[in-house]
Design an enzyme around this catalytic site. Structure first.
Site, mmCIF file in Angstrom:
data_model
loop_
_atom_site.group_PDB
_atom_site.id
_atom_site.type_symbol
_atom_site.label_atom_id
_atom_site.label_comp_id
_atom_site.label_asym_id
_atom_site.label_seq_id
_atom_site.Cartn_x
_atom_site.Cartn_y
_atom_site.Cartn_z
ATOM 1 N N ASP A 163 0.849 -1.304 0.036
ATOM 2 C CA ASP A 163 0.108 -0.168 -0.082
ATOM 3 C C ASP A 163 0.867 1.171 -0.108
ATOM 4 O OD1 ASP A 163 -3.210 0.618 1.518
ATOM 5 O OD2 ASP A 163 -2.108 1.693 0.107
HETATM 6 C C1 GLC Z 1 -4.309 4.349 -0.220
HETATM 7 C C2 GLC Z 1 -5.302 3.027 0.033
HETATM 8 C C3 GLC Z 1 -5.355 2.271 -0.878
HETATM 9 C C4 GLC Z 1 -5.178 2.874 -2.203
HETATM 10 C C5 GLC Z 1 -3.556 3.343 -2.312
HETATM 11 C C6 GLC Z 1 -3.503 3.925 -3.773
HETATM 12 O O1 GLC Z 1 -3.714 4.896 0.984
HETATM 13 O O2 GLC Z 1 -4.995 2.514 1.354
HETATM 14 O O3 GLC Z 1 -6.366 1.615 -0.632
HETATM 15 O O4 GLC Z 1 -5.381 1.733 -3.155
HETATM 16 O O5 GLC Z 1 -3.451 4.174 -1.093
HETATM 17 O O6 GLC Z 1 -3.822 5.023 -3.612
#
Ligand code: GLC
Length: 744
Positions: A268
């Protein structure tokens, strides 16, 4: 390209070029002049001097404009040294331009063919925009409405979440290994158990027993993996003390080995760098090693892999081998998308009609919204009759920013508001529809804390008194009031934890003032979570839970309010009476002293002194404009052994005057197990349509696999003994119950 050719490409790459495939950056690294990039994003991200060359990048995050995608890809391929195309990945969770209801609403439709259709449409619109991967479905099980991201989840039940996972992956990807045209790659997230943060606090620690993890929280990710999802995303949280993004047990033992998953594992956002902040590593170099050795392939938006993986790989053959494996997984993904043959896949040529926001797509969104809205209360005031003066009052009467927190590619100007929806039916029903705002969603003094979202949070310049007075006058001269209230879309979603998940206080004040006008009130609630409604549910005559119903929400709600559509939504997440009950969910354990309904004040039972123990509105609950009568639950046998099955049948009759859909739900309680089992668990359901007076027999097959659960010493097993089966209209409906026995 053949898979063997991919290995040939890898053999030509330098170590830095290999690591480059593991790096995901945002568009601002590619869409400005070199000096701006050098002094801006390149400086901020922290690449060491000479550590990183943008011409060796693997993928981009959240570039969603087709022209920009084309331009970046074109320039990149003109300058890169190895001719491997960029992957474009984005958060298109429940809609690109045609926005669907939020996932917590969608799961409440219990209509997984509609959900799969929504996923197909999401993929098609993304495909035309040139996006290759969407970071959806999120399938984190949730039991705590204080957490803001419940809006993105399919809810508290494992079976619904598994079906949601499978439907979304199939709709987004299609069913072939090579991703066909008009489909893209899906990414299941967040692995694992991000939905169980302590105290409902965003990014909070997760502490779960083996039993909870294996029987409730992990199966939905497994369902996506069994549906051949192309990517898995790690979670931000620690799981029992070890961050998911560096958790070898979770990512190697469970995901790679037990689930036999050989697709891409992406971190993430910045989660690899956060291993140090969690207190798991002392240096970024340690974090690089920890994440990489726990099989994380892509570093989303940090410089950790770029700064340290090359030297780690060159000083350790085992890591170099892991690096080749990681690069191969990423090239396999690009190859499954056909990017080597067509790096501009999906970017529509000017001759092709776009499907984006087509009537077909909008109708699909409206239909799913109509089946996702939940009628929680109706004291005979709905559906609205003809020839009415209707006051549509409240901040959501005309609010276009009602698409939910994760509709980042949607355009609020496309939203059909409740006002527009009601006005579109005024001729057909001879309604006179007037609107008054009555209150802001949030007051000026409250929105300051919303940071970058503040400027998107409109506050009416008129005084609170003026807004209120206008609404009260309108209510007084109307026959019925449709009161459109709700939390701000920025009060849920990521970073949206709330300790008191209620309607904003100025809106509650509006409700109480409007009530004094003495007219029937139909409360329509926009929210990203179950709100605490205990204090207001008696103040109104009907409650329609809209969630965030998507681009076509206004039309869907008007169809329901008018009776053109009969509501059929059933809650996929419990509504507590108070925050003090949280976490509250239907498939709880009994305790040795369950509350005694015949002696409710018995001191030494599992209860609160100051609140009911039951939910205000339970899982699986939802009303219709008609009534359904269940009779004659029968089992074709009351005992069976391992390879047999029991047929459970029930009759259900529409005893009302309107056609309606009913979700017939089957729950099972394992009376005695070596690890206690919930007082009931959803094991099957059928959504049936019945005309007025029509009766159908609905049957379910009970096989041993419905009774299995996992224990540390015995793995997955069904233990012989007694089971109760309930068939009814919600998790609280226990009128139709039978006992059966698994005898070996
Ligand atoms: C965010 C979220 C995740 C998302 C990623 C990319 O913080 O936790 O669900 O897909 O970053 O934006």
């Amino acid at each position: 390209m053949h898979d063997k050719d991919l290995k040939k490409i890898i053999s030509t790459l330098s170590t830095k070029e290999k690591v480059g495939q593991l790096i995901q950056l945002t568009g601002n690294f590619f869409d400005s002049s070199d000096d701006v990039i050098e002094t801006g994003p390149m400086k901020r991200i922290g690449f060491h001097e000479g550590a990183y060359d943008l011409r060796n990048t693997g993928s981009l995050l959240n570039v969603v404009n087709p022209e920009k995608i084309y331009a970046i890809q074109k320039k990149y391929l003109e300058t890169t040294t190895h001719n491997i195309p960029l992957l474009f990945m984005a958060d298109v969770i429940y809609g690109y331009k045609t926005i669907f209801p939020i996932p917590l609403a969608q799961s409440g439709s219990w209509n997984f063919s509609l959900i799969e259709e929504s996923a197909r449409i999401i993929a098609k619109e993304c495909y035309e925009a040139g996006i290759h991967v969407t970071f959806s479905p999120m399938v984190d099980i949730v039991r705590d409405p204080r957490w803001g991201r419940v809006m993105e989840s399919p809810g508290e039940d494992t079976l619904l979440a598994e079906k949601y996972a499978k439907s979304m992956v199939k709709g987004i990807q299609g069913t072939d290994k090579k991703i066909p045209k008009e489909h893209i790659a899906a990414c299941v997230k967040h692995f694992a158990a991000y939905g169980a943060p302590q105290s409902g606090l965003e990014y909070g620690a997760v502490e779960l027993s083996y039993d909870s993890l294996q029987n409730y929280y992990l199966p939905s990710y497994k369902a996506a993996i069994d549906a051949d999802v192309k990517l898995v995303m790690t979670a931000f949280n620690t799981l029992n003390g070890v961050p998911a993004t560096g958790n070898k047990w979770l990512n190697k033992e469970v995901l790679r080995k037990e689930y036999d998953y050989n697709g891409v594992l992406i971190s993430d956002y910045a989660a690899i760098e956060e291993l140090r902040v969690h207190g798991c590593t002392e240096t970024d170099k340690d974090s690089a090693r920890m994440a990489f050795e726990s099989s994380v392939d892509i570093d989303m938006k940090t410089s950790v892999y770029a700064n340290y993986l090359p030297e780690l790989a060159e000083s350790n053959t085992a890591i170099m081998e892991l690096l080749d494996e990681a690069v191969l997984r990423i090239l396999n993904l690009k190859n499954d998308l056909g990017l080597f043959e067509d790096p501009y896949r999906g970017l529509r040529d000017s001759t092709k009609d776009s499907s984006i926001l087509s009537d077909e797509h909008k109708q699909a969104s409206q239909k799913l919204a109509e089946e996702s809205v939940v009628l929680l209360k109706n004291d005979d005031v709905l559906p609205l009759e003809s020839e009415l003066n209707i006051a549509v009052i409240g901040p959501y009467a005309e609010e276009k920013s009602a698409l939910g927190f994760w509709a980042i590619t949607g355009d609020p100007k496309d939203t059909i508001t409740l006002k527009s929806g009601m006005e579109s039916l005024s001729d057909e029903f001879s309604w006179k529809v007037d609107v008054a705002k009555g209150a802001n969603i949030l007051e000026k003094e409250e929105i300051a804390k919303y940071g970058k979202y503040t400027e998107s949070m409109y506050v009416d310049e008129r005084s609170k008194e003026a807004l209120l007075d206008e609404a009260i006058q309108l209510a007084k001269r109307s026959d019925k009031v449709v009161l459109a209230l709700g939390e701000s879309v920025y009060q849920s979603g990521e970073g949206g934890s709330r300790t008191e998940p209620t309607l904003p206080k100025e809106q509650i004040k509006l409700l109480k003032e409007i009530k004094k006008a003495g007219k029937p009130i139909i409360l329509v609630i926009y929210a990203g979570r179950p709100l605490i409604l205990n204090d207001i549910q008696d103040e109104v005559d009907a409650i329609l839970y809209a969630w965030y119903p998507g681009t076509m929400g206004g039309y869907a709600l008007a169809n329901i309010l008018s009776g053109k559509a009969n509501p059929s939504g059933k809650l996929s997440m419990t509504f507590p009476r108070s925050v003090g009950q949280i976490p509250l969910f239907y498939n709880n354990y009994s305790s040795g002293r369950p509350k005694n309904e015949n002696d409710p004040n018995h001191r030494f039972t599992s209860r609160y002194l100051d609140e009911e123990t039951s939910a205000l509105y339970p899982f699986g609950y939802g009303l219709s404009y008609t009534n359904f009568k269940y009779t004659g639950l029968s089992l074709d046998k009351d005992e069976f052994n391992n390879d047999e099955e029991i047929v459970a049948s029930v009759k259900i009759k529409n005893t009302g005057h309107r056609e309606g859909k009913e979700v017939v739900q089957l729950y099972i309680h394992d009376i005695a197990a070596s690890v206690v089992r919930p007082v009931k668990e959803l094991k099957d359901f059928k959504k049936v349509t019945l005309k007025p007076g029509e009766e159908k027999e609905v049957s379910f097959i009970i096989k041993k696999d419905l009774l299995t659960y996992r224990t540390q010493e015995n793995g997955w097993q069904a233990e012989k003994g007694a089971f109760d089966v309930f068939v009814g209209s919600s998790s609280r409906d226990e009128k139709n119950k039978k006992r059966f026995y698994l005898i070996d």
